[in-house]
Design an enzyme around this catalytic site. Sequence first.
Site, PDB file in Angstrom:
ATOM      1  N   SER A  94       0.717  -1.218  -0.018  1.00 18.41           N
ATOM      2  CA  SER A  94      -0.019   0.045   0.011  1.00 18.41           C
ATOM      3  C   SER A  94       0.961   1.329  -0.049  1.00 18.41           C
ATOM      4  CB  SER A  94      -0.883   0.003   1.328  1.00 18.41           C
ATOM      5  OG  SER A  94      -1.655   1.132   1.272  1.00 18.41           O
ATOM      6  N   GLY A  95       0.573   2.072  -0.845  1.00 17.38           N
ATOM      7  CA  GLY A  95       1.459   3.380  -1.058  1.00 17.38           C
ATOM      8  C   GLY A  95       2.636   3.411  -1.778  1.00 17.38           C
ATOM      9  N   THR A 145      -1.465   2.731  -8.523  1.00 10.59           N
ATOM     10  CA  THR A 145      -2.491   3.785  -9.249  1.00 10.59           C
ATOM     11  C   THR A 145      -1.869   4.729 -10.405  1.00 10.59           C
ATOM     12  OG1 THR A 145      -4.198   3.408  -7.312  1.00 10.59           O
ATOM     13  CG2 THR A 145      -4.540   5.088  -9.024  1.00 10.59           C
ATOM     14  N   ASN A 189      -0.975   6.503   2.250  1.00 10.29           N
ATOM     15  CA  ASN A 189      -1.421   7.210   0.810  1.00 10.29           C
ATOM     16  C   ASN A 189      -2.528   8.016   0.965  1.00 10.29           C
ATOM     17  OD1 ASN A 189      -1.453   7.478  -2.008  1.00 10.29           O
ATOM     18  ND2 ASN A 189      -1.755   5.350  -2.206  1.00 10.29           N
ATOM     19  N   SER A 233      -5.424   6.063  -2.158  1.00  8.57           N
ATOM     20  CA  SER A 233      -5.142   4.583  -2.295  1.00  8.57           C
ATOM     21  C   SER A 233      -6.155   4.035  -2.694  1.00  8.57           C
ATOM     22  CB  SER A 233      -5.160   4.140  -0.801  1.00  8.57           C
ATOM     23  OG  SER A 233      -4.797   2.724  -0.654  1.00  8.57           O
ATOM     24  N   SER A 234      -6.283   2.957  -3.690  1.00 16.02           N
ATOM     25  CA  SER A 234      -7.311   2.496  -4.359  1.00 16.02           C
ATOM     26  C   SER A 234      -7.669   1.405  -3.336  1.00 16.02           C
ATOM     27  CB  SER A 234      -6.734   1.570  -5.549  1.00 16.02           C
ATOM     28  OG  SER A 234      -6.172   2.586  -6.611  1.00 16.02           O
ATOM     29  N   GLY A 241      -2.055  -3.649  -2.519  1.00 14.24           N
ATOM     30  CA  GLY A 241      -0.797  -4.263  -2.006  1.00 14.24           C
ATOM     31  C   GLY A 241      -1.039  -4.892  -0.842  1.00 14.24           C
ATOM     32  N   GLU A 282      -1.027  -5.858   3.241  1.00 16.74           N
ATOM     33  CA  GLU A 282      -1.218  -4.838   4.138  1.00 16.74           C
ATOM     34  C   GLU A 282      -1.251  -5.484   5.452  1.00 16.74           C
ATOM     35  OE1 GLU A 282      -4.914  -2.032   2.064  1.00 16.74           O
ATOM     36  OE2 GLU A 282      -5.366  -3.438   3.806  1.00 16.74           O
TER      37      GLU A 282
END
Length: 772
Positions: free
Chosen positions: A313-314, A318, A404, A407-408, A640, A642
């Site tokens: 994540s981050g 995206t 992020n 973040s998606s 991603g 987590e």
Amino acid sequence: MEVGAHVWLRSSSSQWGWVPAIISDREDITVKSDNKYGGAVNKAMVKLTLRDDCGNYHGGGRSNEGNDNGNSNNYFDDGFATPTMSRRYDDIHGDNYFHDVKPFTAQITVDPTSLKAADHPDIKLRNLPASYQFSGQDPEAAVVASPSTKIDSSVVGGVHDLIGLTHLHEPAILHALRLRYDADIIYTSTGPILIAVNPFKKMDYLYSEEVMEEYRIQGEHAKSSGGSGAGIASKTPFKQTKATLGRLGKQHDLEDKLPPHAYKTADEAYRAMMRGIENSMLMTRGGARSRRSSTGGLADLPTNQSILVSGESGAGKTVTTKIVLNYFAMLSKRIQEEESRKRRESNYSPACSPMKNNSGRRQLSPMMTSCPPDNDEDQVCIEQQVLQSNPILEAFGNARTLRNDNSSRFGKYIDIQFTSQGKLSGAKIETYLLEKVRLIHPGKGERNYHVFYQFLASATKEERREYMIQNMGLQDFRLLSQTETYARRDGVKDGTMHHEMLDAMITIGFDVPTIKSIMRLIVAILHAGNMTFTPTSHGHSDACILDKTPSAIAAAKLLGVSFEDLASALTFRAIRAGNEVVHSPMDITQSKKACEALMKATYGAAFDYIVTKVNESISNQQSQVSQSKHASIGVLDIFGFETFEVNNFEQICINYTNEALQQQFNKYVFKLEQDEYEREGILWKFISFPDNQDVLDLIDRKHTGILALLDEQCIVPKSTDEKFTRYLYAKCDKHARFSASAAQRVDYKFSIEHYAGPVEYSTDSWLEKNKD
């Protein structure tokens, strides 16, 4: 590994996990160990003495007083660097990678076999005992490499492709990436894999039209030469060397090769697709397909391609996906422009009908109306629509998290379709696992979905009156105020993004009434989050009523139902018994859960509708072209890995997805390659890699996996999260990747040893979320 060898030593005292060291002494020893029969045997071992070698990464050197070699000079006597060079680094950079490492001497006993193979888990040979990068200057002029390696000393980190490192292991990879990152080189290759390190800052010069054009030209040259351009000298697109890139556009030849970039990865996928199309067409014309289809030979030439964008994540997944889409759109427009030029030169314009604008579409901006004037408006508009799907999906599917600001919170697979000429003809988007629980319980320090903040930041007086929010702000809605986090840290304005989203929706083909209906649902969910219930009694049962507050009245009106019907749906359960329907009252806890379920279902349905509407607009419009002449490139942008302070059902779904992707990575990079080596009789050394198949079996195996056990408990009458957790302990306790300590069992938690590390999960609300 002999005396004097420069190595990496695993160390918990360094933030990097490894410290540079040098082997100062080696001694053969004998140790006693137990054999399989319980007796003692002597075993030959080697004791290594290592001292710190941080002077090669530290300005001014460090005294070597008292080392085993008796040298009083600093560590630059090994010839890999000079005190002047290192001091220069320290003066300019102001810091060094190993400032937290104190002088040390360590002794490690190792097996002679692992020492001979240079394959000890805690000691790794170094590629770059002295590599320096100077902030603000051209790093290519200041890298000092070990003469024993095969790397290019003119490249920061030694190589553009990590496979070129003489010693490929964890510390070598980390060090090369660290050097390149500090030089603003965020892309590094590992064979067909591109490693992108999020710079957390704007690097517009790296994504300019000029840079994009350079990678297109390089791809064209590689195509015309029949190769991939291997062996070509590399250029580095630094901010200070933009003029070099400009010159390459005019004087580009096979002596220039651009370094790794997302554009390069996208271009290679595109060229591979085009080669597949050309080969298939040639075989079809020559009859080869019909002759060889039964043998599975040339008939199975790869045409469709895939690009997998993964990471924690981050990491920037995206943004990378948008960069890839922009590059494909640029390639398509270049082909379109070339075809238009040829038609103008030949004074030939085929009769075709442009794509009709959908009802309600506004006049496009000058950038969007760059369609050539020769009836090719449909193609350019398709390109623009594919790109314009991003602001819409990000508004409804992205949120600020701890790591992020954009973040998606869903996964998406974009299937980008091309004609046989290589022009973009359409796309299709599939979405996965929208995090609907965020609506109700966003994490501390996080935000809900962007669209709520964007609408409130830009709503007009008329909209506020129509949607009954008057002077209400972010703090007035429980769904937005419970985390006390309202702004974005990346400087992006919610109001600006809302207008960009509206423009994109018009471009895609949403009409004005549809947009208003979607906004009504968004505001209805905000009002529903403010609704309250009051407990009452209904006969001998606990019951409750929906309070007739302004928020409840507004929610009902915006949803298009009466207040009475909404109250009945949230406070009574309908049970069908034969031909009769019995309404049973619900207590306040059950009614609150029903209200939460209504909000999640409404938002999920709105999101699905938006995706469907987008797909209707960007799907392949050229039905007159035979589908057999089409090819596609799939881009998978998945959330991603987590791990948070509290990890729940959403995290195990996300991490399970990443485990499956890791298995695909292992299969693609290691298993299939090694199988091919064996088939071709090539001599090779087996490469050990962490196989995570056992983790996948723990999670998804039929009948005994965690998800199978959860599904089973969901259909068991009166089952609870606690019963499921105890059942999980009984079934999975002996699995090597599963653990649950006594303290965890008290709180109904467990841990899984994932490929990326251990994660502790709480089973709270798992049954409810799995049913949803």
